[in-house]
Write a protein that holds these residues in place. Structure first.
Motif, PDB file in Angstrom:
ATOM      1  N   ARG A  57       0.806  -1.218   0.000  1.00 21.76           N
ATOM      2  CA  ARG A  57       0.000   0.000   0.000  1.00 21.76           C
ATOM      3  C   ARG A  57       0.840   1.268   0.000  1.00 21.76           C
ATOM      4  NH1 ARG A  57      -3.391  -0.116   4.893  1.00 21.76           N
ATOM      5  NH2 ARG A  57      -1.578   0.691   6.023  1.00 21.76           N
ATOM      6  N   THR A  58       1.778   1.372   0.924  1.00 22.15           N
ATOM      7  CA  THR A  58       2.450   2.644   1.174  1.00 22.15           C
ATOM      8  C   THR A  58       3.643   2.812   0.239  1.00 22.15           C
ATOM      9  OG1 THR A  58       1.898   2.243   3.499  1.00 22.15           O
ATOM     10  CG2 THR A  58       3.296   4.141   2.998  1.00 22.15           C
ATOM     11  N   ARG A  79       6.354  -0.434  -4.171  1.00 20.64           N
ATOM     12  CA  ARG A  79       5.856   0.466  -5.203  1.00 20.64           C
ATOM     13  C   ARG A  79       6.230   1.902  -4.873  1.00 20.64           C
ATOM     14  NH1 ARG A  79       0.868   2.621  -3.288  1.00 20.64           N
ATOM     15  NH2 ARG A  79       0.404   3.399  -5.366  1.00 20.64           N
ATOM     16  N   SER A  80       6.333   2.675  -5.922  1.00 24.77           N
ATOM     17  CA  SER A  80       6.655   4.090  -5.787  1.00 24.77           C
ATOM     18  C   SER A  80       5.558   4.910  -6.425  1.00 24.77           C
ATOM     19  CB  SER A  80       7.987   4.400  -6.465  1.00 24.77           C
ATOM     20  OG  SER A  80       8.191   5.795  -6.553  1.00 24.77           O
ATOM     21  N   SER A  81       5.169   5.991  -5.762  1.00 25.22           N
ATOM     22  CA  SER A  81       4.171   6.895  -6.329  1.00 25.22           C
ATOM     23  C   SER A  81       4.811   7.980  -7.174  1.00 25.22           C
ATOM     24  CB  SER A  81       3.355   7.546  -5.213  1.00 25.22           C
ATOM     25  OG  SER A  81       4.183   8.415  -4.441  1.00 25.22           O
ATOM     26  N   GLY A  82       6.127   8.183  -6.979  1.00 22.07           N
ATOM     27  CA  GLY A  82       6.803   9.269  -7.663  1.00 22.07           C
ATOM     28  C   GLY A  82       6.490  10.620  -7.067  1.00 22.07           C
ATOM     29  N   LEU A  83       5.800  10.631  -5.923  1.00 18.71           N
ATOM     30  CA  LEU A  83       5.388  11.882  -5.294  1.00 18.71           C
ATOM     31  C   LEU A  83       6.110  12.057  -3.971  1.00 18.71           C
ATOM     32  CD1 LEU A  83       1.527  11.506  -5.844  1.00 18.71           C
ATOM     33  CD2 LEU A  83       3.127  12.854  -7.237  1.00 18.71           C
ATOM     34  N   PRO A  84       6.903  13.114  -3.810  1.00 23.95           N
ATOM     35  CA  PRO A  84       7.596  13.317  -2.534  1.00 23.95           C
ATOM     36  C   PRO A  84       6.633  13.753  -1.441  1.00 23.95           C
ATOM     37  CG  PRO A  84       7.912  15.205  -3.963  1.00 23.95           C
ATOM     38  CD  PRO A  84       7.180  14.189  -4.784  1.00 23.95           C
ATOM     39  N   VAL A  85       7.033  13.523  -0.202  1.00 21.33           N
ATOM     40  CA  VAL A  85       6.257  14.012   0.928  1.00 21.33           C
ATOM     41  C   VAL A  85       6.366  15.533   0.974  1.00 21.33           C
ATOM     42  CG1 VAL A  85       6.043  14.004   3.443  1.00 21.33           C
ATOM     43  CG2 VAL A  85       6.585  11.883   2.210  1.00 21.33           C
ATOM     44  N   ILE A  86       5.226  16.202   1.101  1.00 14.87           N
ATOM     45  CA  ILE A  86       5.183  17.668   1.110  1.00 14.87           C
ATOM     46  C   ILE A  86       5.047  18.162   2.544  1.00 14.87           C
ATOM     47  CG2 ILE A  86       3.821  19.686   0.440  1.00 14.87           C
ATOM     48  CD1 ILE A  86       3.028  18.229  -2.075  1.00 14.87           C
ATOM     49  N   PHE A  96      -6.215   5.797   2.342  1.00 13.62           N
ATOM     50  CA  PHE A  96      -6.684   6.941   1.563  1.00 13.62           C
ATOM     51  C   PHE A  96      -5.636   7.300   0.519  1.00 13.62           C
ATOM     52  CE2 PHE A  96      -8.101   7.145   5.949  1.00 13.62           C
ATOM     53  CZ  PHE A  96      -9.481   7.227   5.815  1.00 13.62           C
ATOM     54  N   ASP A  97      -6.091   7.875  -0.595  1.00 14.11           N
ATOM     55  CA  ASP A  97      -5.141   8.309  -1.626  1.00 14.11           C
ATOM     56  C   ASP A  97      -4.301   9.470  -1.124  1.00 14.11           C
ATOM     57  OD1 ASP A  97      -6.122   6.678  -4.060  1.00 14.11           O
ATOM     58  OD2 ASP A  97      -7.940   7.537  -3.229  1.00 14.11           O
ATOM     59  N   LEU A  98      -4.933  10.373  -0.409  1.00 18.86           N
ATOM     60  CA  LEU A  98      -4.249  11.529   0.169  1.00 18.86           C
ATOM     61  C   LEU A  98      -4.412  11.515   1.674  1.00 18.86           C
ATOM     62  CD1 LEU A  98      -3.021  14.506   0.095  1.00 18.86           C
ATOM     63  CD2 LEU A  98      -5.429  15.257  -0.013  1.00 18.86           C
ATOM     64  N   VAL A  99      -3.318  11.757   2.381  1.00 16.10           N
ATOM     65  CA  VAL A  99      -3.384  11.964   3.832  1.00 16.10           C
ATOM     66  C   VAL A  99      -2.706  13.290   4.146  1.00 16.10           C
ATOM     67  CG1 VAL A  99      -2.547  11.204   6.084  1.00 16.10           C
ATOM     68  CG2 VAL A  99      -3.505   9.538   4.486  1.00 16.10           C
ATOM     69  N   VAL A 100      -3.420  14.138   4.886  1.00 16.65           N
ATOM     70  CA  VAL A 100      -2.860  15.404   5.360  1.00 16.65           C
ATOM     71  C   VAL A 100      -2.762  15.333   6.874  1.00 16.65           C
ATOM     72  CG1 VAL A 100      -3.134  17.901   5.447  1.00 16.65           C
ATOM     73  CG2 VAL A 100      -3.923  16.632   3.434  1.00 16.65           C
ATOM     74  N   LEU A 101      -1.536  15.381   7.383  1.00 16.36           N
ATOM     75  CA  LEU A 101      -1.303  15.373   8.828  1.00 16.36           C
ATOM     76  C   LEU A 101      -1.224  16.811   9.319  1.00 16.36           C
ATOM     77  CD1 LEU A 101      -0.764  12.363   8.603  1.00 16.36           C
ATOM     78  CD2 LEU A 101       1.270  12.663  10.002  1.00 16.36           C
ATOM     79  N   VAL A 102      -2.049  17.140  10.288  1.00 15.58           N
ATOM     80  CA  VAL A 102      -2.076  18.488  10.842  1.00 15.58           C
ATOM     81  C   VAL A 102      -1.429  18.463  12.224  1.00 15.58           C
ATOM     82  CG1 VAL A 102      -3.533  20.414  11.556  1.00 15.58           C
ATOM     83  CG2 VAL A 102      -4.172  19.028   9.560  1.00 15.58           C
ATOM     84  N   ALA A 132      -1.621   6.576   3.798  1.00 14.44           N
ATOM     85  CA  ALA A 132      -1.609   7.144   2.452  1.00 14.44           C
ATOM     86  C   ALA A 132      -1.154   6.118   1.415  1.00 14.44           C
ATOM     87  CB  ALA A 132      -0.689   8.358   2.411  1.00 14.44           C
ATOM     88  N   THR A 133      -1.861   6.078   0.292  1.00  9.36           N
ATOM     89  CA  THR A 133      -1.468   5.202  -0.813  1.00  9.36           C
ATOM     90  C   THR A 133      -0.789   5.971  -1.943  1.00  9.36           C
ATOM     91  OG1 THR A 133      -3.569   5.448  -1.999  1.00  9.36           O
ATOM     92  CG2 THR A 133      -3.450   3.716  -0.319  1.00  9.36           C
ATOM     93  N   GLN A 134      -0.910   7.307  -1.931  1.00  8.96           N
ATOM     94  CA  GLN A 134      -0.307   8.100  -2.998  1.00  8.96           C
ATOM     95  C   GLN A 134       0.455   9.310  -2.441  1.00  8.96           C
ATOM     96  OE1 GLN A 134      -0.280   7.337  -6.234  1.00  8.96           O
ATOM     97  NE2 GLN A 134      -1.632   5.555  -6.101  1.00  8.96           N
ATOM     98  N   ARG A 135      -0.267  10.194  -1.803  1.00  5.00           N
ATOM     99  CA  ARG A 135       0.302  11.482  -1.421  1.00  5.00           C
ATOM    100  C   ARG A 135       0.201  11.697   0.080  1.00  5.00           C
ATOM    101  NH1 ARG A 135       3.400  15.448  -3.447  1.00  5.00           N
ATOM    102  NH2 ARG A 135       2.196  15.753  -5.361  1.00  5.00           N
ATOM    103  N   LEU A 136       1.298  12.183   0.689  1.00  4.04           N
ATOM    104  CA  LEU A 136       1.318  12.562   2.103  1.00  4.04           C
ATOM    105  C   LEU A 136       1.756  14.013   2.219  1.00  4.04           C
ATOM    106  CD1 LEU A 136       1.214  11.949   5.170  1.00  4.04           C
ATOM    107  CD2 LEU A 136       3.608  11.209   4.998  1.00  4.04           C
ATOM    108  N   VAL A 137       0.947  14.797   2.943  1.00  8.60           N
ATOM    109  CA  VAL A 137       1.255  16.201   3.209  1.00  8.60           C
ATOM    110  C   VAL A 137       1.283  16.395   4.715  1.00  8.60           C
ATOM    111  CG1 VAL A 137       0.550  18.595   2.885  1.00  8.60           C
ATOM    112  CG2 VAL A 137       0.142  16.921   1.063  1.00  8.60           C
ATOM    113  N   ILE A 138       2.357  17.014   5.213  1.00  8.47           N
ATOM    114  CA  ILE A 138       2.505  17.264   6.649  1.00  8.47           C
ATOM    115  C   ILE A 138       2.473  18.769   6.883  1.00  8.47           C
ATOM    116  CG2 ILE A 138       3.980  16.960   8.677  1.00  8.47           C
ATOM    117  CD1 ILE A 138       5.141  14.465   7.327  1.00  8.47           C
ATOM    118  N   LEU A 139       1.498  19.203   7.688  1.00  6.19           N
ATOM    119  CA  LEU A 139       1.339  20.626   7.988  1.00  6.19           C
ATOM    120  C   LEU A 139       1.717  20.879   9.443  1.00  6.19           C
ATOM    121  CD1 LEU A 139      -2.120  21.308   6.273  1.00  6.19           C
ATOM    122  CD2 LEU A 139       0.173  21.422   5.275  1.00  6.19           C
TER     123      LEU A 139
END
Length: 709
Positions: A589-590, A616-623, A673-679, A701-708
Motif C-alpha cells: 500500500r504505502t 511500489r513508488s508513487s513518484g510523489l515526494p512528501v510535502i 486513503f489516496d491523500l493523507v494530510v497530517l495536521v 496514504a497510498t499516494q500522497r502525504l502532506v505534513i502541515l
C-alpha cells in the motif's frame, strides 16, 4: 463473441482474437449458465417458501436451505460475469477459470472453479520459481460488468504465444487505483504469501503479524470466507464466525468484503458493541486506574463478587403455614443451593434453587394430603417470610450493581480482588459508581455473562406467575364442571387426566428480548488490530469462543501502549493455546517515498518494529507546509484527482466534501486513503504512543502525504 471485453483505446493491442478469442467463447458459456442458474435458484426458493414449514429440526433445515440458496443467488446477481477472477493454464494445456463461486453448465461441465477449492490454489500460489504445474496465469480487471484490462504472467522460460505481457504485474497495477469509502475488491490479486495464511486450518490461534500495508485485514477477511467454505468445523453452517474490528469506521470500510465473497452471515462488531453500557462510557482519565482494570485478574474478580450472593445460610428458618410449622435447616439450604447448574447464570440458577427449596419445604410440612400439594406449594410461593429469606440468600442480581459496588464498597472490592493492595483499592473507588468508563466494559461484560439479564428473568417470572394463575382458574372451572356432572359415566372427571389437562393448557411463549447476537458462542473469531487489546478485553473474546479458535491480526509496532512481549507470550498469558505466527513483510500500500519518512520515526521509539518493505513508488515526494495551507492543499488535490478519497488527520477538513474525511490517528487505523494530510503531528504526543500515532497516520496514504506544522 468478445462482449465481456471493453478494453480502452490505449489497450487496443490486447484486443486481438489470438489473445482473447478463447476467453470470449468461455464467457459466453458462463453467461448462458448464469441465466440458467438464476432461474433454477429462484424457482428453488419459491418452492421452499411454498412448502410446509414444519417444526423443530425440519423447520430449521428448511430455513437454512432458503438462506444458503438466497445467498448464492444474491452473489451471482451482484457480479454476473464478474464472478470470474482469472484463468490458469496447466502444463497439459488444460485451461481452468477461477471464480468467486463454482459454476457448471446444465450438462455438468465445470465453467468456474470456486477460489476456495484445492483445485484453485495454484492460481494464487504459483510463481516462476515454483509454477505448481502451470505454464501461465491471467487475471482480469472488471469495471461495470466488463473487462477493462487483463494481465498475463508466464510461468515458464518460454512465453506462450497467446499471452500479452505487461511491464507491471496485475497486483501492482491494481494498487494504483483510487480508494473509495469501502475496501476495494482484491480477491483476484491475492499474493502467494497471503494465500498460504488464508488456507491454514482453524485449530488453535493463528497470528497474522505484519506492518502497515501488508494486507493483514484482507487476509483475515478472506480467511473467514475460506474457513466457512472449506473447514469441517465451520462449513455447512456448522459454526458461526465473528469479526472484531477496532472502531465503527473500520466496520463500515470492510462491510462489503465478505458479502462480495458470498458470505452474508458473518457478524462484525467492535469490542464496545458487546456491552450495552458502552454508549455512555467515557475514556478512563487516570492511567493507573486504566492499567489496573485492564488485567485479567480484575475480570476474575467478578466470580467471587457473584459467589458472595450464592452462599447458603448457616441458620435454620422456621415459618408458619396453614398446614403447620415447617423448618429449613442449614443442610436443607445447602441441598437446595446444590441444585444450581454450574453452567447456568446466577439469575437462571436461582429458579432451580427456589424450586428445590419449595420441594424440601413441602416434604417437611405435616398433614399435606396428596391432593393439596398444589395449593400448599402455591401458598409457600406467597409466604412472605420464606420469599424474604430466599431473596436475601440468593437475590436477583443486576450486573451493573455488582460492578458498581466494586467501585463504591472498598471491603467488597478487597474481598473479591485480593491481589490489590490498600492503595489500589482506594484508587479504584469513585463517587458515582455508575459513571461507566471504557475500562469498565470488560467487567460489565463478565458480570452480565455470569449473572444474566435481570429483566429477562423478571419477564420470565411474570409469565410463569400468569400461567400458574391461569391453571388455578382452570382447576376451579374443572372442579365446577365435575361437581355439576350427574351423568352415569362421570365423563367430566376425565378433565382431571394429565394428558387432557396438558392439552388444555395455553403454553404461550413468554415474550423475550431480542437475542444478543454478539454473545456467541462462535466457532471462530477474527480479531483485527489485536495489538491494542488489553488482557481484560481478551477475556471477553475467549468467553465467546469455547474452541479458542482465533485469527489474530496485528502489528506490535502499532501498539500505542507498547508491546514488549512476543505474540506467543502475550496470547499464552491471556489463555490461548496452540499459537502459530505467520508474518507478512511486503508493504503493498504505502509508497517508498512515504515509508522512507515513516520508518526512522517508528524505529526511534520501537527499535525492533516490523517495518515492511514497500514495493511500489508513487513518484510523489512528501510535502511539508504550514497550517494555513490546508485549504489550498485540499482544493488542489481535489481539482487534480477526480477520483479517490483524502483524509485529514489531526485537524478539520472541508465541512461538506464527500471525498475528504476527518479522523484521529486512532480512528484512522485499518483504513487507507489516496491523500493523507497530517495536521500538527507533533501535537500527537511524546513517547511510544505519540510515535505510533504519527506512524499510523503517515502510513494510511497510498499516494500522497502532506505534513502541515
Amino acid at each position: 463473441m468478445n462482449h465481456a471485453f471493453n478494453l480502452p483505446e490505449s489497450l487496443a493491442h490486447k484486443s486481438d482474437s489470438r489473445f482473447i478469442g478463447g476467453d470470449g467463447a468461455h464467457f459466453a458459456a458462463i453467461d448462458a449458465a448464469l441465466g440458467h442458474t438464476v432461474a433454477t435458484l429462484t424457482a428453488r426458493i419459491d418452492a421452499l417458501r411454498r412448502a410446509p414449514g414444519g417444526a423443530g429440526h425440519h423447520a430449521m433445515e428448511r430455513d437454512m436451505d432458503i438462506h444458503r440458496t438466497h445467498t448464492r443467488l444474491a452473489t451471482i446477481e451482484r457480479y454476473g460475469l464478474d464472478l470470474c477472477l482469472g484463468r490458469m493454464v496447466g502444463t497439459d494445456g488444460t485451461v481452468t477459470y477461477i471464480g468467486r463461486l463454482g459454476l457448471t453448465d446444465p450438462m455438468g461441465e465445470q465453467l468456474l472453479v470456486d477460489w476456495r477449492t484445492p483445485a484453485a490454489e495454484p492460481f494464487f500460489t504459483a510463481t516462476l520459481a515454483d509454477p505448481r504445474g502451470l505454464t501461465s496465469r491471467r487475471r482480469y480487471r472488471w469495471s461495470h460488468g466488463s473487462i477493462v484490462d487483463f494481465w498475463d504472467e508466464s510461468l515458464t522460460a518460454d512465453t506462450p504465444p497467446d499471452l500479452v505481457l505487461d511491464r507491471d504485474s496485475a497486483f501492482l497495477a491494481g494498487l494504483s487505483g483510487g480508494r473509495g469509502e469501502k475496501m476495494r475488491d482484491v480477491l483476484g490479486t491475492i499474493a502467494a504469501d497471503q494465500d498460504a495464511i488464508i488456507r491454514a486450518g482453524s485449530a488453535g490461534t493463528l497470528v497474522v503479524d505484519g506492518g502497515p500495508g501488508t494486507g493483514k485485514t484482507v487476509v483475515a477477511l478472506h480467511r473467514a470466507a475460506y474457513l466457512l467454505y472449506a473447514d469441517p468445523r465451520l462449513s455447512g453452517q456448522r459454526g458461526s464466525v465473528l469479526v472484531v474490528g477496532p472502531h465503527r469506521p473500520y466496520l463500515s470500510y470492510v462491510a462489503d468484503v465478505l458479502p462480495g465473497l458470498g458470505e452474508q452471515g458473518v457478524l462484525t462488531c467492535t469490542i464496545a458493541d458487546m456491552v450495552p453500557e458502552s454508549a455512555s462510557a467515557a475514556a478512563e482519565s487516570d492511567p493507573e486506574v486504566a492499567r489496573l482494570k485492564a488485567s485479567a485478574a480484575m475480570v476474575a474478580a467478578i466470580e467471587p463478587a457473584v459467589r458472595f450472593y450464592e452462599e447458603s445460610p448457616g441458620t435454620a428458618l422456621r415459618i408458619e403455614t396453614y398446614w403447620g410449622e415447617a423448618t429449613l435447616t442449614p443442610n436443607d439450604w445447602a441441598e437446595a443451593f446444590a441444585e444450581a447448574d454450574p453452567a447456568a447464570t446466577h439469575n437462571d440458577a436461582r429458579d432451580a434453587v427456589w424450586e428445590k427449596l419449595l420441594e424440601i419445604m413441602l416434604e417437611s410440612l405435616p398433614g399435606v394430603e396428596s391432593g393439596e400439594r398444589g395449593r400448599a406449594c402455591a401458598s409457600l410461593r406467597r409466604n412472605r417470610a420464606l420469599t424474604t429469606a430466599f431473596n436475601r440468600a440468593w437475590p436477583l442480581l443486576d450486573p451493573t450493581d455488582i460492578v458498581g459496588d466494586l467501585w463504591s464498597v472498598p471491603a467488597y472490592l478487597a474481598r473479591c480482588a485480593p491481589q490489590l493492595n490498600r492503595t489500589e483499592v482506594t484508587l479504584l473507588q469513585r463517587d458515582d459508581p455508575g459513571a461507566w468508563t471504557t475500562s469498565d466494559l470488560p467487567l460489565l461484560d463478565a458480570a452480565r455473562r455470569r449473572i444474566g439479564d435481570p429483566e429477562n428473568t423478571r419477564r420470565r417470572h411474570r409469565h410463569a406467575a400468569a400461567l400458574r394463575a391461569e391453571r388455578a382458574r382452570m382447576d376451579d372451572v374443572i372442579d365446577d364442571v365435575i361437581d355439576a356432572d350427574d351423568s352415569e359415566m362421570q365423563v367430566a372427571s376425565m378433565l382431571r387426566s394429565a394428558d387432557l389437562r396438558n392439552a388444555l393448557d395455553d403454553h404461550t411463549v413468554s415474550p423475550v428480548a431480542d437475542p444478543d447476537e454478539t454473545a456467541g458462542p462462535f466457532a471462530h473469531i477474527v480479531v483485527d488490530e489485536a495489538q491494542e487489546l488489553t488482557d481484560a478485553q481478551w477475556q471477553m473474546l475467549i468467553s465467546r469462543c469455547p474452541a479458542r479458535s482465533f485469527t489474530v491480526v496485528g502489528d506490535r509496532a502499532q501498539a500505542r501502549d507498547g508491546f514488549t512481549e512476543s505474540w506467543t507470550a502475550r496470547l499464552g498469558r491471556v489463555g490461548l493455546r496452540h499459537i502459530a505466527v505467520a508474518g507478512l513483510s511486503v508493504n503493498y500500500r504505502t509508497p517508498v517515498e512515504i515509508m522512507a519518512e515513516a520508518e526512522p520515526l517508528i524505529r526511534a521509539a520501537v527499535p525492533d518494529a516490523n517495518v515492511p518493505r514497500s514495493i511500489r513508488s508513487s513518484g510523489l515526494p512528501v510535502i511539508r507546509a504550514g497550517i494555513d495551507d490546508l485549504d489550498a492543499v485540499l482544493d488542489a488535490w481535489l481539482r487534480e484527482n477526480p477520483d479517490g478519497t483524502g483524509c485529514v488527520i489531526g485537524g478539520s477538513g472541508p465541512a461538506h466534501h464527500p471525498r475528504i474525511r476527518t479522523f484521529t490517528p486512532g480512528t484512522a487505523k485499518g483504513l487507507e486513503f489516496d491523500l493523507v494530510v497530517l495536521v500538527r503531528p507533533e501535537s500527537f504526543g511524546a513517547g511510544v504512543a505519540g510515535a505510533v500515532d504519527r506512524y499510523v497516520a503517515m502510513t494510511r496514504a497510498t499516494q500522497r502525504l502532506v505534513i502541515l506544522s
